[in-house]
Write an enzyme that holds these catalytic residues in place. Structure first.
Site, PDB file in Angstrom:
ATOM      1  N   LYS A 126     -43.463  38.791  31.495  1.00 61.43           N
ATOM      2  CA  LYS A 126     -44.692  38.411  30.666  1.00 61.43           C
ATOM      3  C   LYS A 126     -45.408  38.299  32.038  1.00 61.43           C
ATOM      4  CE  LYS A 126     -40.919  35.420  28.842  1.00 61.43           C
ATOM      5  NZ  LYS A 126     -39.841  35.681  29.110  1.00 61.43           N
ATOM      6  N   SER A 173     -42.504  27.224  26.063  1.00 62.21           N
ATOM      7  CA  SER A 173     -42.730  28.137  25.366  1.00 62.21           C
ATOM      8  C   SER A 173     -43.386  28.432  23.939  1.00 62.21           C
ATOM      9  CB  SER A 173     -41.783  29.712  25.754  1.00 62.21           C
ATOM     10  OG  SER A 173     -40.591  28.526  24.426  1.00 62.21           O
ATOM     11  N   HIS A 219     -43.409  31.266  32.095  1.00 57.17           N
ATOM     12  CA  HIS A 219     -44.950  30.961  31.362  1.00 57.17           C
ATOM     13  C   HIS A 219     -46.204  30.100  31.939  1.00 57.17           C
ATOM     14  CE1 HIS A 219     -43.297  32.582  27.562  1.00 57.17           C
ATOM     15  NE2 HIS A 219     -42.006  31.980  27.414  1.00 57.17           N
TER      16      HIS A 219
END
Length: 386
Positions: A240, A180, A208
């Protein structure tokens, strides 16, 4: 006993002197490339809304319809009366998306990792983690009470050396799919080979990578061509690339049923609102069908990296939406962030302990909602300031 203010204030003052104090900004608009924050309009490059779905009209309509159907609150934990048809449909859709038999929703990625690791491991066991793993993975390892070894970042030889000497009952290798703060990828193919060699389970937190990597957006595992046999435990987040909120664990039915029965962070918390699940179903469909979002994101990443190279800026080796510009000194990083803000560009400075001492950085993130002209504006501002 001294009062709280007397006890706590010196440490807060010290953080301020070290340029490590954290401040919250007040958002006054929906997510997007340009937002209203603290009373001003700014161009932002620090959101994890990688596909630009957090304010998509179809996702908003699905959320509103979910509220009409289920109300605002879920009322109880999943195992009491809070598990709605929308939750169940989302779990089935997520399992199909990542090509696994089952999936289980958690309120956050943090709770998913803590609940998962502490359910699978105890003091007889051992967990092996990349040194740059997300805090939730590291804290999950500590919370489980198992033996804990952190291997050098992306160094599978270091991991193998640690596994050779382990006599633990169960061995779990846990890693981010995309790290990240650095934006680089874990060497998942090598890790899967090592896991098989030493009879260990491999767990990947793909917070991610999901939605961003792979032809269909299935994440890091699709990128490397790995399946459930190589990576039996997959964690993904919904806040996300999918633009909503929450997380899930996906794997074999036995894994998911074990979590339902034993994971404390699942059993003892209120279920997320059903409307969020309904909205996520809509964003998941968009992520699957609108591949142009990933294509555009790749183009913006290439544009930014080339522009940074032309300026002589040293980015970390990342080809994901996370593009870290390491400054090093926390005070200097904070000043650069503040100077960018005077030009109407918001990039939050990332400082220790989130990243190692001496590696404070601007964590620049790109989204499919950005325009090439906005990326060019960022490059021009960096050229003036850095």
């Amino acid at each position: 006993m001294s009062d709280l203010k007397t006890t706590l204030k010196p440490a807060l003052d010290r953080r301020k002197r070290q340029s490590l104090y954290r401040y919250r900004r007040i958002l006054e608009s929906p997510q997007g490339p340009e937002i209203q924050i603290d009373g001003r309009q700014v161009l932002t490059f620090c959101s994890n809304d990688y596909l630009g779905l957090a304010n998509h009209p179809q996702v908003r309509v699905a959320f509103e319809q979910g509220v009409q159907a289920y109300g605002v609150g879920s009322g109880a934990a999943h195992l009491v009366s809070g598990h709605s048809r929308a939750h169940h449909a989302l779990e089935e859709a997520l399992a199909e998306f990542v090509k696994r038999p089952c999936a289980l929703l958690f309120s956050t990625g943090y709770m998913a990792n803590l609940g998962l690791i502490s359910t699978l491991l105890n003091r007889q066991d051992m967990i092996f983690e990349d040194r740059l793993n997300h805090a939730s993975l590291l804290d999950g390892g500590k919370f489980a009470g198992a033996g804990f070894i952190r291997y050098r970042h992306r160094n599978y030889s270091d991991l193998a050396a640690a596994l050779v000497t382990s006599r633990a009952r169960r061995k779990l290798i846990a890693t981010d799919g995309v790290f990240s703060m650095d934006g680089d990828l874990a060497p998942l193919t090598d890790l899967s080979i090592i896991a098989h060699r030493f009879n260990a389970w491999l767990m990947v937190d793909d917070a991610h990578g999901l939605g961003v990597l792979g032809e269909m957006g299935r994440g890091s595992l699709e990128h490397f061509g790995l399946g459930i046999d190589q990576v039996p435990i997959l964690v993904g987040t919904l806040g996300k690339a999918l633009g909503t909120f929450g997380a899930f664990v996906a794997g074999e039915e036995a894994l998911i049923e074990t979590l339902i029965q034993q994971a404390r962070t699942y059993i003892y918390t209120t279920a997320p609102p059903a409307a969020v699940a309904a909205a996520t179903l809509a964003s998941l469909r968009l992520a699957q069908t609108e591949s142009w979002r990933r294509d555009k994101l790749a183009q913006l990443i290439a544009q930014f990296r080339q522009g940074a190279a032309d300026l002589g800026l040293q980015l970390l080796d990342s080809h994901t939406p996370i593009q870290p510009l390491v400054i090093g000194d926390s005070e200097k990083t904070l000043k650069i962030s503040e100077a960018l803000l005077t030009k109407g560009i918001l990039i939050t400075p990332i400082r220790p302990p989130t990243v190692p001492t001496g590696s404070a950085r601007l964590r620049i993130t790109l989204t499919a909602a950005h325009a090439p002209a906005q990326v060019e504006r960022l490059l021009e501002a960096l050229a003036d300031i850095v």
